[in-house]
Enzyme design. Structure first.
Site, PDB file in Angstrom:
ATOM      1  CE  LYS A 189      -1.875   3.008   2.772  1.00 18.67           C
ATOM      2  NZ  LYS A 189      -1.971   4.129   1.867  1.00 18.67           N
ATOM      3  N   GLY A 242       7.058   4.738   8.047  1.00 17.64           N
ATOM      4  CA  GLY A 242       6.316   5.787   8.023  1.00 17.64           C
ATOM      5  C   GLY A 242       6.670   6.484   9.439  1.00 17.64           C
ATOM      6  CB  SER A 243       4.480   8.972  11.206  1.00 16.39           C
ATOM      7  OG  SER A 243       3.342   8.262  11.136  1.00 16.39           O
ATOM      8  N   GLY A 247       2.858   3.560  13.183  1.00 17.52           N
ATOM      9  CA  GLY A 247       3.634   2.385  13.612  1.00 17.52           C
ATOM     10  C   GLY A 247       2.927   1.654  14.813  1.00 17.52           C
ATOM     11  CD  GLU A 265      13.604   0.115   8.781  1.00 20.69           C
ATOM     12  OE1 GLU A 265      14.408   1.057   9.004  1.00 20.69           O
ATOM     13  OE2 GLU A 265      14.122  -1.051   8.891  1.00 20.69           O
ATOM     14  CB  CYS A 300      13.434   8.701   7.548  1.00 14.40           C
ATOM     15  SG  CYS A 300      14.800   7.603   6.480  1.00 14.40           S
ATOM     16  CD  GLU A 399      10.450  12.423  11.311  1.00 12.01           C
ATOM     17  OE1 GLU A 399       9.349  11.861  11.527  1.00 12.01           O
ATOM     18  OE2 GLU A 399      11.228  11.725  10.571  1.00 12.01           O
TER      19      GLU A 399
END
Ligand code: NAD
Length: 496
Positions: A189, A242-243, A247, A265, A300, A399
């Site tokens: 996705k 992703g974030s 996650g 990740e 990232c 972040e």
């Protein structure tokens, strides 16, 4: 040399409405839903993609499982799988410019970087894992004499992959290529704002001879299609980039469904630490600037905290700010552009709100902090440098995922380590010093997945990328990535 005229021709090509890629062909979403693809270059509508619902995700997973059980890929001879993966890499290279331009129109990365990081590293990744297929093997255990202990490495089955909008081809390949190399089927996705190149990759995989159903792409919204993939009872492994917020949800989905393994990740707040004895401070300043401002900070591993030794702090911050003001921000499809667009209006707003917050918390704005080129309709921002950032400020902790650098002074090695590790993240880092012993000490002390020494970024597919602490678990890239997509099975055989 890449031809600007070809890029200019490709950027005007019509893009057909895209369906879901399931079972080797494009298909509409069952409920017929679509959503618009907005280009961050000028805010225009590029095309539409299918908006998958839970039933579409289920169709893709069933197609993947059927292909896996059938065995045309999962049980194919390693040399056959290797040939197909090399053919995929060849096709990516053949269509590299087309893929790069398509991706930039979709997500706004500057084309010079996109060419290397997207089709370039995607093809490299497919080749790397193609070569691993007939080299990574099981084990014979050192048992007593009347027993044979064999350790088989088996594919896990169906891998669900969910990826972000920055570098979709590169990050997609980091998951898809090792998963396929190990013999799995995949349902991927993409992010809502970066689907197009991954749909094209699925077509190229089919053209290369990957059997139908082995690689499926379901476009759609995270909260719908992503959730459905996360909760699916027949997905064996979920590989996510992703974030941290999403996650966490994936871990919940796993707990609420079939306990699928979840590899994450996630983000970072990576420290780039410059000591006064760095071998070349001019180069360090240039690399530090591009370590945060390439792809407008939407990286990232971006070095978003610049820690500078007190004695050189003022002058070094000045040097980095001077470089930042000269960075050419603008049309991502111009080969001379050094920092492209912010991916979406929403991400631009979020980034600008970080700037306001940093100002209100007392950080010193040295340069940038503004939206620019608004007249184009696109989403652009000046490279931004804040100095006098203290470890408790939001800018030092959260972040941003945009072109915003926080400069922080330190007095000695111990303090540098303390500030570097004072974060919930642990993705990337760097240390600049001519002192070899100090470099090794810093590599040992910094809690991060990668510590660069006298450089920043550029690590290729041969080495693992993964985070510690809340930057994630597991690793993309290198042979270690295969561990995520294989199960170990023991055969314990009596010889008596
Ligand atoms: P995001 O977490 O918002 O979205 C990532 C993906 O998750 C998208 O495909 C999205 O549709 C999907 N998603 C969203 N909500 C979901 C839900 N409820 N259930 C399932 N899936 C859902 O991240 P983003 O904004 O696309 O990307 C930026 C983030 O990714 C940053 O934090 C960045 O640091 C991180 N990132 C990490 C790495 C790495 O290798 N560690 C690489 C690139 C980006």
């Amino acid at each position: 040399m890449t031809d600007q005229a070809t890029i200019d021709r490709l950027r005007t090509e019509e893009i057909a409405s895209q369906g879901l890629f399931i079972g080797g062909k494009q298909q509409a979403a069952e409920a017929g839903g679509t959503f618009d693809v907005i280009s961050p270059i000028d805010g225009s509508r590029l095309t539409t993609v299918a908006d998958a619902g839970a039933s579409d995700v289920d169709r893709a997973v069933r197609s993947a499982r059927k292909a896996f059980d059938k065995g045309a890929w999962s049980r194919a001879a390693p040399t056959e799988r290797k040939k197909v993966m090399h053919r995929i890499a060849n096709l990516i290279e053949k269509h590299a410019l087309e893929l790069a331009v398509l991706g930039v129109r979709d997500n706004g990365t500057e084309i010079a970087m996109a060419l290397k990081a997207e089709p370039g590293s995607c093809a490299d990744t497919f080749r790397y894992y193609a070569e691993a297929i007939d080299k990574v093997c099981g084990e014979i255990a050192p048992t007593v004499e009347n027993v044979l202990g064999l350790v088989h490495r088996e594919p896990v089955g169906v891998v669900g992959a969910i990826v972000p909008w920055n570098f979709p081809l590169m990050i997609g390949a980091w998951k898809v290529a090792p998963a396929l190399a190990a013999g799995n089927s995949v349902v991927l996705k993409p992010a809502e704002t970066a689907s197009l190149t991954l749909l094209r990759l699925a077509e190229l995989c089919a053209e290369a001879g990957l059997p139908e159903g082995v690689f499926n792409v379901v476009t759609g919204r995270g909260a719908v299609a992503g959730e459905a993939l996360g909760l699916h009872m027949d997905v064996d492994v979920l590989a996510f980039t992703g974030s941290g917020g999403v996650g966490r949800r994936l871990l919940e989905y796993s707990a609420r469904s079939n306990l699928k393994r979840v590899y994450l990740e996630l983000g970072g707040k990576s420290p780039n630490i410059v000591f006064a004895d760095a071998p070349d401070l001019d180069r360090a300043a240039r690399v530090a600037a591009f370590g945060i401002f390439r792809n407008s900070g939407q990286v990232c591993v971006a070095g978003s905290r610049l820690l500078v030794e007190h004695s050189i702090h003022e002058a070094f911050a000045e040097r980095v700010a001077a470089i930042a003001t000269k960075i050419k921000v603008g049309d991502p499809l111009d080969m001379a552009t050094e920092a492209g667009a912010i991916n979406s209006a929403e991400q631009l707003t979020k980034t600008l709100s970080h700037v306001d917050r940093a100002v209100s918390e007392g950080a010193r704005l040295k340069t940038g902090g503004e939206r620019i080129l608004e007249e184009t309709g696109g989403f652009y921002m000046t490279p931004t440098v804040f100095d006098a950032v203290s470890p408790d400020m939001t800018l030092a902790c959260e972040e941003v995922f945009g072109p915003v650098l926080a400069v922080m002074p330190f007095n000695d090695e111990a303090e540098a380590i303390r500030i570097a590790n004072a974060t919930t993240y642990g993705l990337a880092s760097a240390v600049w010093t001519a002192n070899l012993s100090r470099a090794h000490r810093m590599v040992r002390e910094i809690r991060a997945g990668v510590v660069h020494v006298n450089t920043y970024g550029g690590a290729d597919v041969t080495v693992p990328l993964g985070g510690v602490k809340q930057s994630g678990n597991g690793h993309d890239k290198s042979l270690h990535a295969l561990d995520k997509y294989t199960d170990l099975k023991t055969a314990w055989i009596s010889l008596s």
